[in-house]
Design a protein around this motif. Structure first.
Motif, PDB file in Angstrom:
ATOM      1  N   CYS A 203      42.871 -50.216  28.136  1.00  0.00           N
ATOM      2  CA  CYS A 203      42.976 -49.622  26.798  1.00  0.00           C
ATOM      3  C   CYS A 203      41.801 -48.704  26.520  1.00  0.00           C
ATOM      4  N   THR A 204      40.602 -49.125  26.847  1.00  0.00           N
ATOM      5  CA  THR A 204      39.414 -48.329  26.533  1.00  0.00           C
ATOM      6  C   THR A 204      39.252 -47.158  27.489  1.00  0.00           C
ATOM      7  N   VAL A 205      39.326 -47.410  28.789  1.00  0.00           N
ATOM      8  CA  VAL A 205      38.991 -46.345  29.741  1.00  0.00           C
ATOM      9  C   VAL A 205      40.071 -45.274  29.816  1.00  0.00           C
ATOM     10  N   VAL A 206      41.328 -45.671  29.629  1.00  0.00           N
ATOM     11  CA  VAL A 206      42.398 -44.678  29.659  1.00  0.00           C
ATOM     12  C   VAL A 206      42.378 -43.827  28.393  1.00  0.00           C
ATOM     13  N   CYS A 207      42.158 -44.456  27.240  1.00  0.00           N
ATOM     14  CA  CYS A 207      42.225 -43.732  25.972  1.00  0.00           C
ATOM     15  C   CYS A 207      40.970 -42.938  25.656  1.00  0.00           C
ATOM     16  N   LYS A 208      39.799 -43.395  26.085  1.00  0.00           N
ATOM     17  CA  LYS A 208      38.550 -42.778  25.618  1.00  0.00           C
ATOM     18  C   LYS A 208      37.644 -42.264  26.727  1.00  0.00           C
ATOM     19  N   TRP A 209      38.027 -42.479  27.997  1.00  0.00           N
ATOM     20  CA  TRP A 209      37.132 -42.095  29.088  1.00  0.00           C
ATOM     21  C   TRP A 209      37.788 -41.166  30.112  1.00  0.00           C
ATOM     22  N   THR A 210      39.034 -40.759  29.917  1.00  0.00           N
ATOM     23  CA  THR A 210      39.819 -39.888  30.809  1.00  0.00           C
ATOM     24  C   THR A 210      40.234 -40.564  32.115  1.00  0.00           C
TER      25      THR A 210
END
Length: 559
Positions: A203-210
Motif C-alpha cells: 500500500c505504501t510503496v506502490v502508492c507513494k514511492w513509485t
C-alpha cells in the motif's frame, strides 16, 4: 532481481484458545493524534483511546518525531487492550520517517541557534503535507519514464516520498554526520518497531514511492537521482493484511500485549478507511461499485477496478495496494476539513461550531423562503485549493479563490456553505475525469468516512452535487476498523481480506440525492462555474508569469 516479494503461510493457535473472546486492535496515526481501537471479530468497536502528537510547522515545512509517535501509539494500545488480543495492525499518514545507520532518528531540518538545533535533532518525520520538495517533484516528474508518470496522474506530487528524500540529500550534502540508514513510510516504521521486520506494505510503496507491483523498482530512474543508497527504500514487500510476524519482546512490553500477538502489514490511513467502509454486503453490489471518500484534514477518493485504468491527474492504477486482486485508483484533496477550519479560524465567527453554522444556514433559508439551503450560495463561488490541487489537475502550485463577497450581503455562514459545495464539486470533477477514461467502472454510491462524515451539510451537499447516494458506515471510526480488518486477516480469523471486509463492515444510513429539478439544475450550473474558475486560475497565473519572465530567471522567485 533487485527486489523480492515475501509470501508467508503460517499456522496460528486457534482463535479463542486464550480463554477470552478473540479481539484485534487497529492503530491509526493521523496528522494530529494517534488512536487505537479494540474490536470484536464482528467489527464492533469495544473501546478506544487517543493521544496527541506534536506537529512543528515553519512555512511549507511540517515535521514530527517518530519516537513521540511510537510512544503515543503504545499509550493508546495499553489503554484499550484486553487479554484476548490476537492481532494488531497500523495505519498512518503517508509521512516520511528517516533513521540513521544505527536505526535511530535522523533529523530532517537544521536549527540556526543552539536551542533550535537541539529541537531539530528530535524531529525525523517529514509530514505528508510538507511541501518543501515542490521543485524536486517537478524535476523528478520531468525525468521520470512514462511507466511512472502514468500511475501518478502525470505528475509526481511533493506529498510523495521521493521528492522529500531527494531534498534531504541535497540539503544535508555538506554534513558528513547526516548518514541515513532507512527511509520508511510511517506505517512501515510502526510495523518495524512492532516486529523488527523491514518488510514494507505494498500500500505504501506502490502508492507513494513509485514501486511497481509486478516489475519492482525502476532502477534506472532511482540510480540517476538516488545513487547514495536507494536500497534503503525497501527490498521486501507484502500486501496489506499479510502476516509480518509476532511482536518483539520489547514491543510487547511497550504495547502491553502478549508477544504472540500477530502483526499485519499495514496501510496508509485513508486506504484503511476504504477497507473499513466499502466492503459491506449488499445484493447486486460489490466494493467495486463504491467510492470511498475518507474526509478529514485532507480527503482521499478511492475505488477499485478489476482492470487497470489510467486517468490524467488521478493516482493509480495500483495493483494490490488496497484490496488484493484489484487495482486501486485514488484521487484526493490536499485540504478538505483543513479548508473549513482555515475559513473558520480566519473568516467565520471564532466561537461558532459547525453545528451552529448549519443551524444559521437553516434559519436563513426559512427567512428567505428558499427551497433548499444550497441556494443561499448562488452568488458565492469557492475554488478550494488552499494547499494546491492533488486531483484531477495535479498542480501543487494552484491556489484557492473566492468570488462573490459583498459588504452588504455576505454572511460568513454562506462562505462556509460555498466551501462545502466546492469540496463536493471537486469530488465530482475527479469522478468525471475517471468516467471519461473508462466505461467499465460502474460507481453507484459514495461511502463517506472520517471527521467530515459527522457533518450533515457536507454529506447532503455531496449527495446532491454528485447526484449519487451517500452511505455512512455503521462504524463511526472506519479508519480504525480498517486496520482492525487487516489485523483479523493476518490472525487468520478470515480466509482473506475481502471476506474480512464483508463480515466486519456494514452500512448505517443512506442519504439519497435530491429529486428537486431546481436544486439539480443549480448544482449543475455551479459545477460549470467551478470548472471555469479552475481554468481561469491557470490562465491568470500564466498571464502574470509571462509578464515577469523577461525580468526574472525564475518567475517562482516572487512567491
Amino acid at each position: 532481481p533487485a527486489c523480492t516479494m515475501r509470501w508467508m503461510t503460517v499456522m496460528v493457535p486457534p482463535l479463542g484458545a486464550w480463554g477470552l473472546a478473540p479481539t484485534v486492535i487497529g492503530v491509526d496515526v493521523g496528522t494530529q493524534s494517534a488512536r487505537a481501537g479494540l474490536f470484536s471479530m464482528e467489527g464492533r468497536m469495544l473501546r478506544s483511546a487517543s493521544a496527541k502528537i506534536t506537529t512543528y510547522r515553519e512555512g511549507d515545512r511540517v515535521e514530527q518525531s517518530s519516537e513521540e509517535i511510537w510512544a503515543a501509539c503504545c499509550e493508546c494500545v495499553r489503554a484499550v487492550a484486553d487479554g484476548g488480543v490476537v492481532g494488531l495492525a497500523f495505519d498512518a499518514t503517508c509521512s516520511l520517517v528517516v533513521l540513521d545507520e544505527a536505526l535511530e532518528p535522523l533529523r530532517v531540518s537544521r536549527g540556526e541557534e543552539d536551542e533550535e538545533e537541539e529541537a531539530a535533532r528530535r524531529r525525523n518525520v517529514v509530514v505528508w503535507m510538507d511541501h518543501r520538495a515542490t521543485e524536486w517533484a517537478r524535476t523528478l516528474t520531468a525525468a521520470a519514464p512514462e511507466a511512472i508518470t502514468r500511475t501518478v496522474g502525470g505528475a509526481i506530487s511533493p506529498e510523495m516520498e521521493l521528492p522529500k528524500i531527494r531534498w534531504l540529500y541535497e540539503h544535508f550534502a555538506d554534513d558528513e554526520r547526516w548518514s541515513p540508514g532507512q527511509f520508511f513510510d510511517l506505517t512501515d516504521y510502526l510495523t518495524w518497531r512492532a516486529t523488527g521486520s523491514l518488510t514494507r506494505s505494498l500500500c505504501t510503496v506502490v502508492c507513494k514511492w513509485t514501486y511497481d507491483r509486478r516489475n519492482g523498482w525502476n532502477t534506472d530512474f532511482l540510480s540517476r537521482f538516488f545513487p547514495e543508497r536507494a536500497e534503503l527504500f525497501g527490498t521486501s514487500f507484502a500486501a496489506p493484511g499479510s502476516r509480518l510476524g509476532e511482536l518483539t519482546a520489547e514491543a510487547a512490553r511497550d504495547l502491553g500485549l502478549d508477544p504472540s500477538t500477530v502483526v499485519a502489514a499495514g496501510a496508509i490511513d485513508a486506504h484503511a478507511g476504504g477497507i473499513g467502509s466499502i466492503g459491506y454486503e449488499e445484493a447486486g453490489e460489490s466494493f467495486e461499485n463504491r467510492v470511498a471518500l475518507v474526509a478529514g484534514t485532507s480527503a482521499c477518493h478511492m475505488f477499485s477496478s478489476l482492470e487497470p485504468v489510467f486517468v490524467p491527474g488521478v493516482w493509480g492504477p495500483y495493483e494490490d495496494a488496497m484490496v488484493p486482486g484489484s487495482y486501486l485508483i485514488e484521487g484526493g484533496q490536499s485540504a478538505a476539513g483543513a479548508l473549513l477550519d482555515y475559513l473558520k479560524e480566519r473568516v467565520l465567527p471564532s466561537s461558532a461550531s459547525y453545528d451552529d453554522l448549519n443551524r444559521r444556514l437553516e434559519e436563513m433559508r426559512e427567512a428567505r423562503r428558499l427551497a433548499d439551503v444550497a441556494l443561499l450560495a448562488r452568488d458565492v463561488h469557492v475554488d478550494p485549493d488552499v494547499n494546491g490541487n492533488r486531483s484531477p489537475l495535479a498542480d501543487p502550485a494552484k491556489r484557492a479563490a473566492v468570488i462573490g463577497l459583498a459588504f452588504a450581503e455576505s454572511d460568513p455562514a454562506v462562505l462556509y456553505l460555498a466551501a462545502c459545495q466546492a469540496l463536493a464539486y471537486q469530488t465530482r470533477h475527479i469522478l468525471e475525469a475517471v468516467a471519461r477514461e473508462s466505461e467499465s467502472i460502474d460507481l453507484r454510491k459514495l461511502v463517506v468516512s472520517g471527521g467530515l462524515a459527522a457533518n450533515p451539510l457536507y454529506l447532503r451537499t455531496h449527495a446532491d452535487a454528485l447526484d449519487m447516494p451517500v452511505v455512512v458506515p455503521r462504524e463511526k471510526e472506519p479508519v480504525l476498523l480498517g486496520s482492525a480488518v487487516l489485523a483479523a486477516t493476518a490472525a487468520q480469523a478470515y480466509p482473506d481480506l475481502p471476506t474480512a471486509m464483508r463480515r466486519m463492515t456494514a452500512c448505517d444510513r443512506l442519504i439519497e440525492p435530491t429529486r428537486d429539478p431546481l436544486v439539480r439544475a443549480y448544482h449543475d450550473a455551479k459545477f460549470a462555474v467551478f470548472k471555469d474558475m479552475a481554468r481561469h486560475a491557470l490562465q491568470y497565473r500564466a498571464t502574470i508569469d509571462d509578464a515577469l519572465r523577461p525580468f526574472l530567471d525564475d518567475v517562482d522567485d516572487v512567491q
